[in-house]
Write an enzyme that holds these catalytic residues in place. Structure first.
Site, PDB file in Angstrom:
ATOM      1  N   GLU A 281       0.835  -1.202   0.000  1.00  0.00           N
ATOM      2  CA  GLU A 281       0.000   0.000   0.000  1.00  0.00           C
ATOM      3  C   GLU A 281       0.871   1.254   0.000  1.00  0.00           C
ATOM      4  O   GLU A 281       1.912   1.294   0.663  1.00  0.00           O
ATOM      5  CB  GLU A 281      -0.885   0.044   1.252  1.00  0.00           C
ATOM      6  CG  GLU A 281      -2.085  -0.847   1.194  1.00  0.00           C
ATOM      7  CD  GLU A 281      -2.976  -0.656   2.429  1.00  0.00           C
ATOM      8  OE1 GLU A 281      -3.981  -1.347   2.519  1.00  0.00           O
ATOM      9  OE2 GLU A 281      -2.635   0.177   3.281  1.00  0.00           O
ATOM     10  N   LYS A 283       2.074   4.523   1.333  1.00  0.00           N
ATOM     11  CA  LYS A 283       2.043   5.134   2.671  1.00  0.00           C
ATOM     12  C   LYS A 283       1.890   6.640   2.500  1.00  0.00           C
ATOM     13  O   LYS A 283       2.816   7.329   2.072  1.00  0.00           O
ATOM     14  CB  LYS A 283       3.319   4.815   3.444  1.00  0.00           C
ATOM     15  CG  LYS A 283       3.250   5.205   4.915  1.00  0.00           C
ATOM     16  CD  LYS A 283       4.513   4.776   5.646  1.00  0.00           C
ATOM     17  CE  LYS A 283       4.350   4.884   7.148  1.00  0.00           C
ATOM     18  NZ  LYS A 283       3.870   6.160   7.626  1.00  0.00           N
ATOM     19  N   ARG A 288      -2.765   9.672  10.931  1.00  0.00           N
ATOM     20  CA  ARG A 288      -3.618   8.487  11.116  1.00  0.00           C
ATOM     21  C   ARG A 288      -4.962   8.940  11.668  1.00  0.00           C
ATOM     22  O   ARG A 288      -5.035   9.797  12.564  1.00  0.00           O
ATOM     23  CB  ARG A 288      -2.939   7.522  12.078  1.00  0.00           C
ATOM     24  CG  ARG A 288      -3.574   6.134  12.162  1.00  0.00           C
ATOM     25  CD  ARG A 288      -3.224   5.273  10.984  1.00  0.00           C
ATOM     26  NE  ARG A 288      -3.673   3.904  11.137  1.00  0.00           N
ATOM     27  CZ  ARG A 288      -2.901   2.903  11.533  1.00  0.00           C
ATOM     28  NH1 ARG A 288      -1.630   3.116  11.821  1.00  0.00           N
ATOM     29  NH2 ARG A 288      -3.388   1.673  11.615  1.00  0.00           N
ATOM     30  N   GLU A 334      -5.975   7.442   6.717  1.00  0.00           N
ATOM     31  CA  GLU A 334      -5.035   8.546   6.817  1.00  0.00           C
ATOM     32  C   GLU A 334      -5.722   9.809   6.308  1.00  0.00           C
ATOM     33  O   GLU A 334      -6.369   9.788   5.252  1.00  0.00           O
ATOM     34  CB  GLU A 334      -3.790   8.251   5.970  1.00  0.00           C
ATOM     35  CG  GLU A 334      -2.586   9.067   6.309  1.00  0.00           C
ATOM     36  CD  GLU A 334      -1.717   8.441   7.389  1.00  0.00           C
ATOM     37  OE1 GLU A 334      -0.723   9.068   7.775  1.00  0.00           O
ATOM     38  OE2 GLU A 334      -2.039   7.324   7.843  1.00  0.00           O
ATOM     39  N   GLU A 432       5.543   9.088   0.863  1.00  0.00           N
ATOM     40  CA  GLU A 432       6.302   8.725   2.058  1.00  0.00           C
ATOM     41  C   GLU A 432       6.946   7.355   1.976  1.00  0.00           C
ATOM     42  O   GLU A 432       8.043   7.143   2.467  1.00  0.00           O
ATOM     43  CB  GLU A 432       5.398   8.803   3.295  1.00  0.00           C
ATOM     44  CG  GLU A 432       6.170   8.685   4.586  1.00  0.00           C
ATOM     45  CD  GLU A 432       5.295   8.809   5.823  1.00  0.00           C
ATOM     46  OE1 GLU A 432       5.845   8.811   6.925  1.00  0.00           O
ATOM     47  OE2 GLU A 432       4.061   8.874   5.667  1.00  0.00           O
ATOM     48  N   LYS A 437       1.510  -5.547   3.847  1.00  0.00           N
ATOM     49  CA  LYS A 437       0.595  -6.271   4.724  1.00  0.00           C
ATOM     50  C   LYS A 437       0.339  -7.666   4.165  1.00  0.00           C
ATOM     51  O   LYS A 437       0.060  -7.816   2.964  1.00  0.00           O
ATOM     52  CB  LYS A 437      -0.744  -5.515   4.849  1.00  0.00           C
ATOM     53  CG  LYS A 437      -0.594  -4.080   5.341  1.00  0.00           C
ATOM     54  CD  LYS A 437      -1.929  -3.357   5.350  1.00  0.00           C
ATOM     55  CE  LYS A 437      -1.789  -1.919   5.827  1.00  0.00           C
ATOM     56  NZ  LYS A 437      -3.083  -1.192   5.811  1.00  0.00           N
ATOM     57  N   LYS A 452       6.862  -1.438   7.098  1.00  0.00           N
ATOM     58  CA  LYS A 452       6.935  -0.164   6.365  1.00  0.00           C
ATOM     59  C   LYS A 452       8.331  -0.038   5.764  1.00  0.00           C
ATOM     60  O   LYS A 452       9.328  -0.436   6.360  1.00  0.00           O
ATOM     61  CB  LYS A 452       6.636   1.023   7.277  1.00  0.00           C
ATOM     62  CG  LYS A 452       7.560   1.194   8.464  1.00  0.00           C
ATOM     63  CD  LYS A 452       7.122   2.393   9.305  1.00  0.00           C
ATOM     64  CE  LYS A 452       7.932   2.475  10.610  1.00  0.00           C
ATOM     65  NZ  LYS A 452       7.513   3.611  11.454  1.00  0.00           N
TER      66      LYS A 452
END
Length: 1175
Positions: A281, A283, A288, A334, A432, A437, A452
């Site tokens: 995914e 970031k 958050r 987010e 970022e 996952k 991450k």
């Protein structure tokens, strides 16, 4: 009014005291269990206050705000309280001044309920007057120790090292897991009470055998985690699942759940091995957000489980009911600012800026990536794949308001190239990073089972700059009283002023912080955040005024600061700042002139770094197709748009475009540069030219690549240095053939020395790499290479200018286009035993070289050093050749300008500072600014002073030789200055022997006036020995310099014949002539002080007797807790008994502060003791 049965706050204070003393995990849990077995109060209130770190109430009082309130109530000086706060913990400051105030109850009468009510009232009281009333009312009921504990609760740190796991495990083995999942402390406590403290494993152990309470938040061992991943479950067996279910606490709407978090990895390889199928995914660089919906009611929570500020979510709230028909749900995502023109997320921090200014073409948007609860059912036990499907079925996209996170499905290691390409796209678009996952994983609140990967996590891809530390800030907690945070600046050449960039503290361990304190003290002055005291040459915003400021910019330390990225900032005067800064190292080789400038900082910020394509990636494109379960079309169109935008950006950046369209034609390999014929080499040529960069000085460099060549093939530097031919003119070359028996007879290696390094014209300047001379040398080398039909191997030079792309262009044009193969050596991405050549992009890091002793064993190869930028440079190749510490790190020299020419003085100062040393104006025997060497070249008063104190005295040539050889040379007679002929302390003997400085015995004699002593020699002080240990540069050996001074007392009738030179009776000054001094054990540097007292005519008493005139201790004048007489009480009492038995008068002398001695020495006069008396 009903009786308050919540429990005594004093009982909680006693429990905290016991937990603070107990260090073991099981011991802490047992203490809590024993306490709660007899506790009759409100267990939930006790847990709520004990677990203050989990309490999400906002009390609106910080440390200095509390001091301001207390100073107002107690009518004490706020500046005194702040000064005490500088020494550490503000809660201790509050307790200390409350005790001094004196008006407090002798006994604690507070209850847990009363304290909780006070805390509740503070959450709604923002005005100073209201807060004063609340605290004043509280103080009437609590002791100073109670108040300290209340302050610690407000500060969310009881300082007992006891987290939620310790506390809850005391009641039930599944209590902490239930709390993690539901974040419902009240529900957990109620469940505990229902189980009547039934605890099969309440020993506080997390069950993983590692004695770690909160390391990963899940309590699993490494093996458990592997089981968890393989099974796709929680990693527990069926029995434990049954236990967990029996204790399960339901998720509650409007009560935030601890978010699941990612952990960092540093390589693509580490990601692809994590799962056979995972979601990659994007970031997003926002905040958050956890959205709770119950009918028409909405609540939004931050990562810290606190309500988000209304201004952040008000814009997007109306779109939530438009995007779903579900009545109840909990969504994870987010929140950030979206550019409506480009549909691109805006950088971090713009959401806050939007509050103040507003962006015409931007809207607040939420990117959703998970759903945890739907219409009364918890979904956290479902695999991610199913949760994503449910999310996309129950929520509709509202463009630029409610969006789904962009997902790419990656099927493990077989699709590594897809992940690499996605990363490159992410970094190029300045997103970022990625969150990885497992497609089959459950949602585990509070656990770090996602992965991450960000630019600054990948080795060498983080942005870094060498910045100047001009200010310092006190730390807090255990670091109170120490400067742990630094204000970093750079120089703006255009405006001729220093401007702020960032405050940095991360990266320093406790040992390094302690080492920095003397440097801070000696080079900085305290200004206590007073803006008026900021120097004229520094443009610093008011809010960044430091506690300390550097006295002289020339003395400022240079730190290499690494960060996730450079960002634009309105807070700092450069207009730029750094995200997540951390201090990599102190740059002893740089100063304020060679540190990164503002112009260079801007250029660094423009740099886009690319992840190297690994072996087998088949030069995958930098774009990738992404899919989700139901929104493939939306995601793909968005990706195409982003690719078009990135292409538009490339049109504005010629170099970047050229790099993408025309990859380097050179070959990037990971082999050992000095072992090009190894079995793994991709070069089939039998003749190899290794390029080495030299200057025109004719001196072989013992560092970097030259040093590595010299170590492996000593004949090369030897041949290079022979005769006048060693001097190579700039732009020319010289080729040396390698003589190595290990190389097959049909293969040859040549070292091609390119003269393209320009040496500095003075010591203040540094070496530079000339692109012009490099081009000229390469053109000349081309003929020799073609003649030998050889290939070329090289490393990237250690200079940041010119850029590698410029050198790549020269090598391609002159060599590659002429049919010459060029191999650029870089770091291997695999283990040493499986290293193989890999084709990589030009931004791959630089070569790995093994030491000669280990070249035959792959396992002994040196690991690469950490890079500061995207390219590893030549000087980072060999750890042995580039030690981390400067050679003069422990040198603080005084230069005797009366015996050395001013031109040489300046040169010596520059040399010493360049090698990491310090230069002081005067000789200081002890303390923070203690001097180590006197540099002189003749007789002077300063020489006599230092010589009589046994100091180390060296000639200027010692510094020059150390500088030239780039190592700390041992002190022998060629470097030590000792003038025997003109020394006034020496008398000539008719038959003096010639002895070396190491052998000569120096005797200091005094004449006794006491006739009763006869001809007997009395040794007053036998030997004072000072040993100076100076660490050599490579830390492999030390040089020990011993100076022995024998001080004897001889009568006038000594008939002994001494053929050696002997010292006459000589004192520096007789300021302590009438003093017999006893030094207490707490006096700092007692041995040095004894030497001073004797040298200045005084005497030392080993015990307190009737002849002792002064008793000296190290105590501040304003001591409070220790009475000075108590220090000498036992000594004086014992002495009094002896004196009484002997019928002597009891005269024990005056008790004085040791500062009296030091000040008298510094003033060269015996000062009046009345200002220093302690009793």
């Amino acid at each position: 009014m009903s009786e308050d049965k919540s429990g005594s706050f004093y009982s909680m204070y006693k429990l905290c005291g016991q937990l603070e003393k107990e260090s073991s995990h099981s011991g802490k849990t047992q203490l809590i269990k024993s306490f709660c077995n007899v506790f009759k109060g409100d267990l939930y209130l006790l847990a709520k206050l004990m677990l203050c770190k989990e309490d999400k109430r906002v009390f609106r009082i910080k440390d200095k705000a509390m001091l301001k309130i207390c100073s107002h109530i107690w009518d004490c000086d706020l500046d005194d309280m702040i000064e005490d706060l500088d020494n550490g913990d503000f809660t201790e400051t509050c307790k200390k001044f409350y005790i001094e105030y004196g008006k407090y109850p002798e006994k604690s009468t507070l209850t847990l309920k009363e304290v909780d009510q006070v805390l509740d009232s503070l959450t709604v009281s923002g005005k100073f007057e209201d807060q004063v009333k609340i605290i004043n009312k509280l103080l009437k009921r609590c002791t100073p120790f109670d108040f300290r504990l209340v302050c610690r609760i407000i500060d969310s740190d009881l300082k007992i090292n006891t987290g939620a796991k310790f506390f809850l495990d005391a009641f039930h083995p599944q209590a902490y897991d239930a709390f993690k999942k539901a974040n419902n402390l009240k529900g957990v406590i109620e469940k505990i009470q229902q189980h009547d403290f039934d605890n099969d494993n309440g020993d506080g152990d997390d069950g993983d055998g590692d004695d770690n309470d909160d390391d990963d938040g899940d309590g699993d061992s490494d093996s458990d985690k592997k089981k968890k991943k393989s099974s796709g479950g929680s990693g527990s067996d069926s029995g434990s699942k049954k236990k967990s279910k029996s204790f399960e606490v339901a998720i509650k709407l409007m009560t935030p759940i601890k978010p699941m978090l990612p952990k960092a990895v540093k390589t693509v390889e580490g990601v692809v091995k994590s799962s056979e199928c995972f979601y990659a995914e994007i970031k997003y660089d926002g905040e958050r957000i956890q959205i709770h919906k119950d009918g028409n009611q909405f609540s939004c929570y931050s990562r810290n489980l606190k309500p988000l500020m209304p201004w952040k979510v008000d814009e997007v709230k109306p779109y939530i009911p438009k995007s779903t028909k579900a009545q109840q749900m909990i969504l994870d995502g987010e929140i950030l600012l979206m550019d409506t023109k480009t549909s691109q997320p805006l950088p971090f921090g713009t959401l806050s800026a939007h509050k103040k200014n507003g962006f015409k073409d931007a809207t607040v948007c939420v990117f959703l990536f998970d759903i945890l609860y739907l219409n009364g059912k918890s979904l956290i036990h479902l695999p991610l794949k199913e949760r994503r499907e449910i999310l996309e079925k129950n929520v509709m996209v509202v463009k630029n308001r409610i969006e789904f996170s962009e997902v790419t499905i990656v099927n493990g290691a077989s699709e590594k190239s897809k992940l690499t390409a996605l990363l490159n796209r992410v970094f190029k678009e300045k997103l970022e990073g990625l969150v990885i996952k497992d497609a089959m994983s459950e949602y585990e609140p509070g656990c770090r089972h996602w992965i991450k990967i960000k630019k600054d996590y990948i080795h060498g891809m983080a942005d870094s700059a060498d910045l100047i530390a001009v200010g310092g800030y006190y730390g807090s907690g255990s670091m109170g009283g120490l400067v742990t945070v630094f204000l970093m600046v750079c120089y703006d050449k255009q405006n001729k002023i220093y401007k702020t960039v960032v405050k940095a503290s991360g990266g320093l361990d406790d040992n390094m912080i302690a080492k920095l304190q003397p440097k801070v003290t000696s080079t900085m002055t305290k200004i206590s955040k007073e803006v008026s005291k900021i120097p004229y040459w520094l443009d610093c915003p008011k809010q960044y005024a430091p506690d300390f400021i550097v006295k002289d910019i020339k003395q400022a330390m240079i730190f290499e600061i690494e960060s996730a990225e450079f960002t634009k900032s309105d807070h700092h005067t450069t207009g730029y700042s750094m995200r997540f800064p951390r201090i990599l190292k102190i740059r002893h080789d740089k100063d304020y002139k060679t540190a990164t400038t503002l112009e260079e900082l801007v250029e660094i910020g423009k740099d886009i770094k690319i992840v190297p394509v690994g072996k087998g990636d088949n030069n995958s494109p930098t774009t990738t197709t992404t899919t989700t379960t139901t929104t493939t079309t939306t995601t793909s169109s968005k990706l195409i748009k982003k690719q078009q935008l990135s292409d538009d950006d490339d049109d504005n950046d010629k170099d970047s475009k050229q790099q993408q369209q025309e990859p380097s034609k050179l070959k990037f390999v990971s082999d050992d540069l000095l072992d090009p014929f190894n079995d793994k080499s991709d070069d089939e040529s039998n003749k190899i030219f290794i390029l080495n960069y030299v200057d025109n000085s004719g001196i072989w460099n013992e560092k970097g690549l030259s040093g590595a060549i010299g170590k492996k093939w000593p004949s090369i530097p030897k041949s290079f240095s022979q005769g006048d031919s060693n001097i190579i003119k700039s732009g020319e070359i010289r080729v040396e053939k390698v003589k190595d028996d290990s190389i097959s007879t049909n293969k040859k290696v040549f070292i091609c020395n390119l003269s393209c390094i320009i040496p500095p014209k003075s010591k203040k300047e540094s070496y530079t790499f000339s692109l012009k001379e490099f081009k000229s040398a390469i053109k000349e080398a081309k003929g020799a290479i073609n003649q030998k039909k050889a290939s070329v191997h090289l490393a990237k030079p250690q200079f940041t200018s010119p850029s590698w792309s410029e050198l790549d262009e020269v090598l391609t044009k002159e060599l590659y286009n002429s049919g010459i193969k060029v191999f650029v050596h870089s770091i291997s991405k695999s283990s040493p035993t499986t290293t193989s050549p890999t084709t990589t992009s030009p931004t791959t890091t630089s070569p790995k070289i093994t030491s000669p002793s280990s070249s035959s064993s792959p396992s002994n190869k040196l690991s690469p050093l950490k890079r500061g930028r995207d390219e590893k440079l030549e000087h980072e190749i060999i750890k042995d050749i580039e030690p981390s510490l400067p050679i003069f790190e422990d040198v603080n020299a005084v230069i005797d300008s009366k015996t050395i020419d001013q031109v040489d003085v300046k040169r010596l100062i520059n040399s010493i500072k360049t090698m990491g040393g310090r230069v002081s104006d005067k000789w200081q025997q002890v303390g923070i600014g203690k001097t180590t060497h006197l540099i002189c070249n003749g007789m002077s008063d300063l020489y006599l002073h230092v010589d009589r104190l046994g100091g180390t005295i060296v000639l200027p040539n010692w510094v020059d030789q150390c500088f030239g050889s780039d190592k700390l040379l041992p002190l022998h007679e060629d470097y030590i200055y000792f003038n025997k002929k003109d020394h006034p302390d020496y008398s000539q003997s008719s038959s003096s022997s010639s002895m070396s400085i190491e052998e000569e015995k120096i005797v200091v004699t005094t004449t006794s006036d006491d006739p009763s002593e006869g001809n007997q020699q009395q040794q007053d002080k036998k030997v004072i020995k000072e040993s100076k240990i100076i660490q050599s540069k490579d830390h492999s050996s030390t040089t020990t310099i011993d100076t022995k001074i024998t001080i004897t007392s001889t009568n006038n009738n000594n008939n002994g014949n001494d053929n050696n030179k002997t010292r006459k009776k000589q004192h520096l000054l007789s300021i302590f002539q009438e003093c017999i001094i006893f030094l207490h054990d707490n006096v700092n540097d007692r041995e040095t002080l004894k030497r001073y007292i004797i040298a200045y005519g005084g005497d030392i008493s080993d015990s307190v007797n009737d002849k002792t005139t002064h008793l000296v201790a190290s105590l501040p004048n304003n001591f409070s807790n220790v009475k000075p007489k108590d220090l000498f009480k036992s000594i004086i009492n014992n002495n009094s008994k002896n004196n009484n038995n002997n019928n002597n008068n009891n005269n024990n002398g005056i008790i004085v502060n040791s500062l009296w001695l030091w000040d008298s020495i510094n003033m060269s006069d015996l000062l009046d003791v009345k200002n220093y008396k302690l009793f």
